[in-house]
Design an enzyme around this catalytic site. Structure first.
Site, PDB file in Angstrom:
ATOM      1  N   HIS A  59      21.460 -34.776  -8.046  1.00 20.88           N
ATOM      2  CA  HIS A  59      20.869 -35.382  -6.843  1.00 20.88           C
ATOM      3  C   HIS A  59      19.344 -35.261  -6.841  1.00 20.88           C
ATOM      4  O   HIS A  59      18.735 -35.212  -5.776  1.00 20.88           O
ATOM      5  CB  HIS A  59      21.471 -34.723  -5.593  1.00 20.88           C
ATOM      6  CG  HIS A  59      22.949 -34.932  -5.474  1.00 20.88           C
ATOM      7  ND1 HIS A  59      23.505 -36.164  -5.198  1.00 20.88           N
ATOM      8  CD2 HIS A  59      23.995 -34.086  -5.668  1.00 20.88           C
ATOM      9  CE1 HIS A  59      24.828 -36.056  -5.183  1.00 20.88           C
ATOM     10  NE2 HIS A  59      25.149 -34.801  -5.481  1.00 20.88           N
TER      11      HIS A  59
ATOM     12  N   LYS B 227      14.881 -13.668 -10.903  1.00 18.25           N
ATOM     13  CA  LYS B 227      14.500 -12.654 -11.912  1.00 18.25           C
ATOM     14  C   LYS B 227      13.617 -13.285 -12.971  1.00 18.25           C
ATOM     15  O   LYS B 227      12.607 -12.728 -13.371  1.00 18.25           O
ATOM     16  CB  LYS B 227      15.730 -12.103 -12.608  1.00 18.25           C
ATOM     17  CG  LYS B 227      16.548 -10.948 -12.163  1.00 18.25           C
ATOM     18  CD  LYS B 227      16.010  -9.711 -11.635  1.00 18.25           C
ATOM     19  CE  LYS B 227      15.267  -9.796 -10.355  1.00 18.25           C
ATOM     20  NZ  LYS B 227      15.882  -9.237  -9.189  1.00 18.25           N
TER      21      LYS B 227
ATOM     22  N   TRP C   4      -2.951  -2.778  -1.517  1.00 18.75           N
ATOM     23  CA  TRP C   4      -2.511  -4.145  -1.826  1.00 18.75           C
ATOM     24  C   TRP C   4      -3.247  -5.007  -0.804  1.00 18.75           C
ATOM     25  O   TRP C   4      -2.926  -4.976   0.385  1.00 18.75           O
ATOM     26  CB  TRP C   4      -0.998  -4.221  -1.655  1.00 18.75           C
ATOM     27  CG  TRP C   4      -0.352  -5.467  -2.164  1.00 18.75           C
ATOM     28  CD1 TRP C   4       0.032  -5.723  -3.454  1.00 18.75           C
ATOM     29  CD2 TRP C   4       0.024  -6.613  -1.406  1.00 18.75           C
ATOM     30  NE1 TRP C   4       0.613  -6.962  -3.536  1.00 18.75           N
ATOM     31  CE2 TRP C   4       0.627  -7.538  -2.308  1.00 18.75           C
ATOM     32  CE3 TRP C   4      -0.086  -6.975  -0.058  1.00 18.75           C
ATOM     33  CZ2 TRP C   4       1.115  -8.776  -1.894  1.00 18.75           C
ATOM     34  CZ3 TRP C   4       0.393  -8.215   0.340  1.00 18.75           C
ATOM     35  CH2 TRP C   4       0.982  -9.094  -0.575  1.00 18.75           C
TER      36      TRP C   4
ATOM     37  N   GLU D 231      10.076 -14.079 -11.584  1.00 18.81           N
ATOM     38  CA  GLU D 231       9.208 -12.967 -11.200  1.00 18.81           C
ATOM     39  C   GLU D 231       8.726 -12.138 -12.386  1.00 18.81           C
ATOM     40  O   GLU D 231       7.604 -11.646 -12.349  1.00 18.81           O
ATOM     41  CB  GLU D 231       9.831 -12.094 -10.102  1.00 18.81           C
ATOM     42  CG  GLU D 231      11.026 -11.288 -10.470  1.00 18.81           C
ATOM     43  CD  GLU D 231      11.592 -10.507  -9.281  1.00 18.81           C
ATOM     44  OE1 GLU D 231      10.834 -10.047  -8.417  1.00 18.81           O
ATOM     45  OE2 GLU D 231      12.822 -10.337  -9.251  1.00 18.81           O
TER      46      GLU D 231
ATOM     47  N   ARG E 187       5.050   0.275  -6.122  1.00 17.22           N
ATOM     48  CA  ARG E 187       5.071  -0.521  -4.884  1.00 17.22           C
ATOM     49  C   ARG E 187       4.190  -1.763  -5.002  1.00 17.22           C
ATOM     50  O   ARG E 187       4.309  -2.676  -4.187  1.00 17.22           O
ATOM     51  CB  ARG E 187       4.564   0.339  -3.711  1.00 17.22           C
ATOM     52  CG  ARG E 187       5.490   1.480  -3.355  1.00 17.22           C
ATOM     53  CD  ARG E 187       4.802   2.458  -2.436  1.00 17.22           C
ATOM     54  NE  ARG E 187       4.585   1.944  -1.103  1.00 17.22           N
ATOM     55  CZ  ARG E 187       5.389   2.146  -0.067  1.00 17.22           C
ATOM     56  NH1 ARG E 187       6.485   2.852  -0.222  1.00 17.22           N
ATOM     57  NH2 ARG E 187       5.105   1.665   1.120  1.00 17.22           N
TER      58      ARG E 187
ATOM     59  N   CYS F  38       0.826  -1.213   0.000  1.00 16.90           N
ATOM     60  CA  CYS F  38       0.000   0.000   0.000  1.00 16.90           C
ATOM     61  C   CYS F  38       0.863   1.268   0.000  1.00 16.90           C
ATOM     62  O   CYS F  38       1.959   1.281   0.557  1.00 16.90           O
ATOM     63  CB  CYS F  38      -0.876   0.054   1.232  1.00 16.90           C
ATOM     64  SG  CYS F  38      -1.874  -1.401   1.458  1.00 16.90           S
TER      65      CYS F  38
ATOM     66  N   ASN G  12      -1.652   2.592   5.833  1.00 18.03           N
ATOM     67  CA  ASN G  12      -0.710   1.520   5.459  1.00 18.03           C
ATOM     68  C   ASN G  12      -0.423   0.741   6.721  1.00 18.03           C
ATOM     69  O   ASN G  12      -0.184   1.357   7.760  1.00 18.03           O
ATOM     70  CB  ASN G  12       0.653   2.099   5.057  1.00 18.03           C
ATOM     71  CG  ASN G  12       0.689   2.544   3.654  1.00 18.03           C
ATOM     72  OD1 ASN G  12      -0.309   2.516   2.966  1.00 18.03           O
ATOM     73  ND2 ASN G  12       1.866   2.997   3.233  1.00 18.03           N
ATOM     74  N   GLY G  13      -0.361  -0.561   6.627  1.00 13.77           N
ATOM     75  CA  GLY G  13      -0.029  -1.361   7.799  1.00 13.77           C
ATOM     76  C   GLY G  13      -1.153  -2.338   8.085  1.00 13.77           C
ATOM     77  O   GLY G  13      -2.039  -2.562   7.253  1.00 13.77           O
TER      78      GLY G  13
ATOM     79  N   LYS H  48       6.820  -3.988  -4.450  1.00 14.75           N
ATOM     80  CA  LYS H  48       8.227  -3.563  -4.393  1.00 14.75           C
ATOM     81  C   LYS H  48       8.737  -3.549  -2.958  1.00 14.75           C
ATOM     82  O   LYS H  48       9.873  -3.886  -2.693  1.00 14.75           O
ATOM     83  CB  LYS H  48       8.331  -2.161  -5.007  1.00 14.75           C
ATOM     84  CG  LYS H  48       9.722  -1.581  -5.028  1.00 14.75           C
ATOM     85  CD  LYS H  48      10.553  -2.206  -6.107  1.00 14.75           C
ATOM     86  CE  LYS H  48      11.961  -1.671  -6.169  1.00 14.75           C
ATOM     87  NZ  LYS H  48      12.844  -2.578  -6.901  1.00 14.75           N
TER      88      LYS H  48
ATOM     89  N   GLU I 296      19.807 -15.823  -8.100  1.00 14.02           N
ATOM     90  CA  GLU I 296      19.252 -14.515  -8.456  1.00 14.02           C
ATOM     91  C   GLU I 296      18.756 -14.522  -9.907  1.00 14.02           C
ATOM     92  O   GLU I 296      17.687 -13.971 -10.203  1.00 14.02           O
ATOM     93  CB  GLU I 296      20.320 -13.431  -8.233  1.00 14.02           C
ATOM     94  CG  GLU I 296      19.925 -12.037  -8.685  1.00 14.02           C
ATOM     95  CD  GLU I 296      18.693 -11.484  -8.000  1.00 14.02           C
ATOM     96  OE1 GLU I 296      18.226 -12.058  -7.005  1.00 14.02           O
ATOM     97  OE2 GLU I 296      18.166 -10.466  -8.500  1.00 14.02           O
TER      98      GLU I 296
HETATM   99  C1  F6R Z   1      13.242  -9.295  -6.333  1.00 11.28           C
HETATM  100  C2  F6R Z   1      13.063  -8.335  -5.261  1.00 11.28           C
HETATM  101  C3  F6R Z   1      12.725  -8.843  -3.912  1.00 11.28           C
HETATM  102  C4  F6R Z   1      13.406  -7.987  -2.840  1.00 11.28           C
HETATM  103  C5  F6R Z   1      12.930  -8.402  -1.442  1.00 11.28           C
HETATM  104  C6  F6R Z   1      13.659  -7.646  -0.349  1.00 11.28           C
HETATM  105  O1  F6R Z   1      13.576  -8.678  -7.539  1.00 11.28           O
HETATM  106  O2  F6R Z   1      13.155  -7.165  -5.472  1.00 11.28           O
HETATM  107  O3  F6R Z   1      13.046 -10.178  -3.756  1.00 11.28           O
HETATM  108  O4  F6R Z   1      14.784  -8.147  -2.950  1.00 11.28           O
HETATM  109  O5  F6R Z   1      11.561  -8.174  -1.330  1.00 11.28           O
HETATM  110  O6  F6R Z   1      13.502  -6.272  -0.522  1.00 11.28           O
HETATM  111  P1  F6R Z   1      14.463  -5.219   0.152  1.00 11.28           P
HETATM  112  O7  F6R Z   1      15.785  -5.336  -0.473  1.00 11.28           O
HETATM  113  O8  F6R Z   1      13.804  -3.899  -0.118  1.00 11.28           O
HETATM  114  O9  F6R Z   1      14.503  -5.556   1.612  1.00 11.28           O
END
Ligand code: F6R
Length: 579
Positions: free
Chosen positions: A475, A456, A71, A459, A27, A2, A97-98, A574, A452
């Protein structure tokens, strides 16, 4: 997750609120709404994205207003569950928010006292509680309500005929922007950048009384002063600047993000912390967890320093023995699980360091010290340049601990990152875009690089991808290998090269198409794989960076080929501010 915005001043609030909400879209959200204040409260709320609706035609009158991107947590995404929420009279409106953890109990009591609820949200109880305490003074009503709430909140509240916004924060971020005869409030700096560079970061427990010309902040009933800070981000940073997507722009900004972070260096306190730490634990989530794992491999193999790395969401419930230095790595500085872990580390008397991209974020308020990355604002939901800047910050720590052993390498690394941005990866994209499953494999630091790469890929392209230590595939996962299951293998020179080549041959023998990232000129590798992507011949620290960037590009172009919503992938947020 949110996002909230507020405006009070001499301009019509609606266009500013809508613009602010668009800046918060990154976000992640599923519905949105605004309210403005006149002799009544004017309300517009809608399920869906701002761009999908007739939002351009929204024209609520008023110079005071609040807005929200939701959200969903309590109650499905719907017009009714969208914020702002109002009391029974419709004369008090708020955005939140929260999470209010005791909302069910409060709701039962309020219904018993005759309140009528419109939504299924936890937030609506706050509007009804404020209504009960409202006797013409909105701040007083909010002050009396907040002690009844258990959970987390950033709140903006308005009431009809009351020329104020009341803002409150506890465990959810809230920043104020000081303009010229106007004030802004928002959950982060993005909506404020085009209006002002003067920002106040509210602290937990703060209640702000905001009028057009002034903001007065109270904590525990007493007036407090919070510093006005100047932000070094600018509005150009949050524009797409000719790129097809924010993610593409941010991938291309990585040489600069790396360079700026290295150039900024460490302050003496942070340098001393890392040099003197007897035990070092890193805690992080998602992509940040992967950078922490890469750091572990590099620190242990290049500098012989043992490092422990923990996932934020596990840490609070299954804490490791806590001693020494705990480093929280978080791009946003707002990830609830990472913050909870950091608080626990403090309770155990550890010294704490935050690595984050966001000045003033919550993690900077909790940790003893902060190492700020210099990536600039990252709008694409998938972390790219913040990942690279995190690696820059972590490599700086490594360099400090090893008495400057890597200073020369780090000062030139951005050039190699720039070089791989233009690699032709179309053949690799062609192999991935039709696949249902993809494996990413590597050894040593290239194992978390592979994790990683897989994160990527899943997602943003929605293709199922797994990152594995290359030796582990036999394995179990070998059962999944077919000619339709591409394997992306990161295979730089060094002690693991020979065994990586053997692993690749084993996978080829199971008919999996292999895309290999190897050193430019490595003919042996090029001959055994289906697609070869050359990387510059550089130091291992730099190979980690160049390989990661190529994997980002592979996901990006695969997602584009599949016409995915690259910047706002489904179901993701985000900044993950709930546990
Ligand atoms: C993936 C991504 C998430 C963040 C995770 C932690 O592309 O962005 O996996 O890395 O939500 O977020 P931060 O770094 O803001 O604590």
């Amino acid at each position: 997750m949110c996002g909230i915005v507020g405006y009070i001043g001499r301009r019509e609030a609606t266009p500013l609120l809508m613009q602010g909400l668009k800046r918060l879209e990154y976000r992640g959200y599923d519905s949105f709404g605004i309210a403005t204040m006149g002799s009544d409260i004017n309300l517009f709320k809608k399920r869906g994205r701002i761009s999908d609706s007739e939002s351009d035609a929204v024209a609520l009158a008023g110079y005071v207003g609040i807005g929200h991107t939701r959200w969903a947590t309590h109650g499905e995404p719907s017009d009714i569950n969208s914020h702002p929420h109002t009391d029974c009279s419709g004369r008090i409106a708020l955005v939140h928010n929260g999470v209010i953890e005791n909302y069910a109990e409060l709701k039962k009591q309020l219904v018993g006292r005759g309140h009528r609820f419109a939504s299924e949200t936890d937030t609506e109880v706050i509007a009804h509680l404020i209504e009960e305490h409202y006797n013409g003074d909105l701040r007083e009503a909010v002050e009396k309500t907040l002690p009844l709430l258990k959970g987390s909140y950033a709140l903006l509240v308005i009431a009809a005929d009351d020329q104020r916004i009341i803002a409150a924060r506890d465990c959810s971020p809230l920043v104020l922007g000081i303009g010229d005869g106007e004030l802004f409030a928002a959950s982060d700096m993005m909506p404020l950048l085009e209006h002002t560079e003067r920002i106040v970061f509210m602290e937990d427990g703060d209640i702000a009384e905001i009028t057009a010309g002034e903001v007065a902040i109270y904590c525990d009933g007493a007036r407090v002063e919070r510093p006005v800070e100047l932000v070094n981000w600018c509005v150009e940073d949050v524009r797409k600047g000719g790129f097809a997507h924010y993610m593409q722009k941010e991938i291309f900004e990585q040489p600069q993000a790396f360079y700026e972070t290295i150039k900024a260096g460490l302050d003496d306190h942070v340098a001393d912390m890392i040099k003197n730490a007897s035990e070092i634990t890193l805690v992080a989530c998602g992509t940040s967890y992967h950078t922490a794992l890469i750091f572990k491999y590099l620190a242990e193999s290049l500098c012989n320093i043992p490092i422990r790395v923990e996932v934020g969401s596990e840490f609070k419930y299954y804490p490791p023995p806590l001693k020494g230095l705990v480093i929280a790595v978080s791009q946003s500085g707002e990830t609830a699980d990472t913050l909870a872990a950091l608080k626990m580390a403090k309770v155990h008397g550890c010294s704490t360091l935050a690595i984050t991209n966001v000045q003033g974020s919550t993690v900077t308020r909790i940790a003893d010290r902060t190492l700020l990355m210099r990536a600039g604002p990252e709008i694409g939901v998938a972390a790219t340049k913040s990942y690279t800047a995190q690696l820059a910050a972590l490599m700086e720590l490594l360099d400090a601990r090893c008495e400057g052993a890597f200073a020369d390498v780090l000062s030139h690394a951005h050039l190699a990152i720039g070089e791989v941005l233009l690699r032709d990866i179309q053949q690799a994209v062609a192999l991935c875009k039709g696949a249902e499953h993809v494996f990413f494999v590597g050894r040593g630091p290239f194992y978390p690089v592979s994790m990683e790469g897989a994160l990527k890929m899943k997602e943003i392209s929605y293709i199922h991808a797994e990152g594995y230590a290359a030796g582990e595939l036999k394995h179990g996962p070998f059962a999944l290998l077919t000619e339709q299951t591409p394997v992306i293998a990161v295979c730089p020179p060094g002690s693991t090269y020979g065994v990586m080549v053997s692993n690749i041959k084993e996978m080829k023998a199971r008919r999996a198409p292999i895309i290999a990232l190897g050193t430019d000129g490595d003919k042996e590798l090029e001959e055994i794989v289906d697609v070869f992507i050359p990387l510059p011949d550089t130091h291992p620290l730099v190979q980690v960076l160049t390989a990661s960037v190529v994997l980002q590009l592979l996901s990006y172009h695969t997602a584009c080929a599949l016409q995915r919503d690259v910047d706002k992938p489904r179901n993701l947020a985000k900044s993950v501010t709930v546990e």
